[in-house]
Design a protein around this motif. Structure first.
Motif, short mmCIF file in Angstrom:
data_model
loop_
_atom_site.label_atom_id
_atom_site.label_comp_id
_atom_site.label_asym_id
_atom_site.label_seq_id
_atom_site.Cartn_x
_atom_site.Cartn_y
_atom_site.Cartn_z
N MET A 11 0.65 -1.16 -0.20
CA MET A 11 0.13 -0.06 0.08
C MET A 11 0.80 1.34 -0.02
O MET A 11 0.64 2.19 -0.61
N ARG A 12 1.95 1.35 0.70
CA ARG A 12 2.86 2.39 0.53
C ARG A 12 3.51 2.72 -0.67
O ARG A 12 3.17 4.20 -0.87
N ALA A 13 3.70 1.73 -1.40
CA ALA A 13 4.15 2.29 -2.81
C ALA A 13 2.97 2.80 -3.60
O ALA A 13 2.98 4.27 -4.45
N GLY A 22 2.30 6.32 -2.57
CA GLY A 22 3.12 7.18 -3.09
C GLY A 22 2.78 7.73 -4.60
O GLY A 22 3.10 9.05 -4.60
N ARG A 23 2.49 6.65 -5.27
CA ARG A 23 2.16 6.94 -6.63
C ARG A 23 0.87 7.85 -6.89
O ARG A 23 1.01 8.62 -7.71
N LEU A 24 0.16 7.45 -6.01
CA LEU A 24 -1.20 8.31 -5.96
C LEU A 24 -0.83 9.95 -5.80
O LEU A 24 -1.45 10.81 -6.40
N ALA A 73 3.68 21.64 -8.36
CA ALA A 73 4.74 21.18 -9.17
C ALA A 73 6.01 20.81 -8.19
O ALA A 73 6.26 21.79 -7.30
N GLY A 74 6.39 19.85 -8.43
CA GLY A 74 7.56 19.24 -7.68
C GLY A 74 7.31 19.02 -6.10
O GLY A 74 8.13 18.90 -5.28
N LEU A 75 5.96 18.50 -5.85
CA LEU A 75 5.68 18.24 -4.55
C LEU A 75 6.49 16.98 -4.17
O LEU A 75 6.28 15.97 -4.66
N ALA A 76 7.00 17.07 -2.75
CA ALA A 76 7.46 16.19 -2.29
C ALA A 76 6.45 15.22 -1.46
O ALA A 76 5.71 15.69 -0.74
N VAL A 77 6.58 13.80 -1.64
CA VAL A 77 5.96 12.99 -1.08
C VAL A 77 6.39 12.72 0.31
O VAL A 77 7.43 12.16 0.43
N PRO A 78 5.49 12.87 1.31
CA PRO A 78 6.04 12.51 2.68
C PRO A 78 6.37 11.31 2.85
O PRO A 78 5.73 10.23 2.27
N LEU A 107 -6.32 4.98 -10.69
CA LEU A 107 -7.55 4.27 -10.05
C LEU A 107 -6.98 3.05 -9.19
O LEU A 107 -7.57 3.00 -8.28
N ALA A 108 -6.17 2.08 -9.94
CA ALA A 108 -5.89 1.02 -9.48
C ALA A 108 -5.33 1.21 -8.01
O ALA A 108 -5.48 0.58 -7.19
N ASP A 109 -4.28 2.19 -8.18
CA ASP A 109 -3.34 2.34 -7.02
C ASP A 109 -4.40 3.01 -5.60
O ASP A 109 -4.32 2.66 -4.68
#
Length: 259
Positions: free
Chosen positions: A1-3, A6-8, A20-25, A52-54
């Motif tokens: 789920m973590r990955a 992150g992709r979502l 733009a360039g948002l860092a994923v926590p 949607l799958a993510d």
């Protein structure tokens, strides 16, 4: 789920130039809070199937972690074996349908992380819900009137359907007789719409008592009276759940249902 989460977040961030360039926590809770906020703000636009799958993987994992409560397992109350009172999160309730207290646009709450039920239901159902509601509203061509009801799939929620209704907005805090009737109409319309869709169980939230300021006791009395009157005439709904979130509402409904 973590990955997947992150992709979502990364995809949703690309949709808005200001991010733009948002860092994923790195922190999972912060990552989910950001994903929810971005989902809340986005307009009803399609997204790629992979996104949607993510999203679906993330939401279903969160439902599994929270645990679902089956409406059929809730004890019924008092003089009618078809009514149950439950204090809990309606987004975790497994029923044929749950009721959403919507606004007239029917597109959900756009305020990031807002604590209204409309925001919660749209957040945990997923992006697909806003798209489905947008389709309904475009076909209708005008804002949803107070006191009616529309049904959509529940997508990633444990329920099968969501019944959306717009309750009266009591800005003064003192409802008129017309607003009493509008609220009563919400309950009748939800029951009829759910039954027409083949549902045998329906869970109500406390319609109009939050942001719309309908007094809790008065709203609960209308809700109980309308449910009992409907059940006296129609057998299609086998279980009505009054779902409340806090102790005050629980005590009100408990007292009214015992009367």
């Amino acid at each position: 789920m973590r990955a997947a989460l992150g992709r979502l977040v990364a995809y949703l961030g690309t949709e808005r130039p200001e991010f733009a360039g948002l860092a994923v926590p790195e922190d999972p809770d912060e990552r989910w809070t950001l994903a929810r906020a971005l989902m809340n703000m986005r307009p009803p636009l399609p997204v790629p199937d992979a996104v949607l799958a993510d999203q679906d993987a993330v939401l279903r994992a969160r439902v599994a972690q929270a645990g679902a409560t089956d409406a059929r397992d809730l004890p019924t109350v008092f003089d009618d074996g078809r009514i149950a009172l439950w204090r809990g999160d309606i987004t975790t309730l497994k029923a044929d349908a749950i009721v959403n207290a919507a606004n007239s646009k029917l597109l959900g709450c756009f305020i990031p992380g807002h604590h209204c039920i409309d925001n919660a239901i749209h957040s945990f159902a997923g992006i697909q819900l806003r798209l489905a509601c947008d389709d309904l509203m475009r076909a209708q061509g005008y804002d949803e009137p107070v006191g009616r009801a529309k049904t959509t799939p529940a997508f990633n929620l444990p329920a099968s359907f969501i019944v959306h209704t717009v309750g009266p907005n009591v800005s003064s805090g003192v409802p008129t007789a017309a607003q009493d009737e509008q609220l009563a109409s919400c309950y009748r319309a939800c029951l009829n719409t759910a039954a027409d869709a083949g549902c045998t169980s329906l869970a109500f939230c406390c319609i109009s008592t939050g942001e719309f300021r309908f007094p809790r006791e008065r709203a609960a009395r209308i809700a109980v009276d309308e449910a009992r009157a409907w059940l006296a005439c129609d057998v299609r709904i086998e279980r009505i759940v009054f779902d409340v979130f806090d102790e005050e509402d629980f005590e009100i409904y408990d007292r009214l249902l015992k009367a």
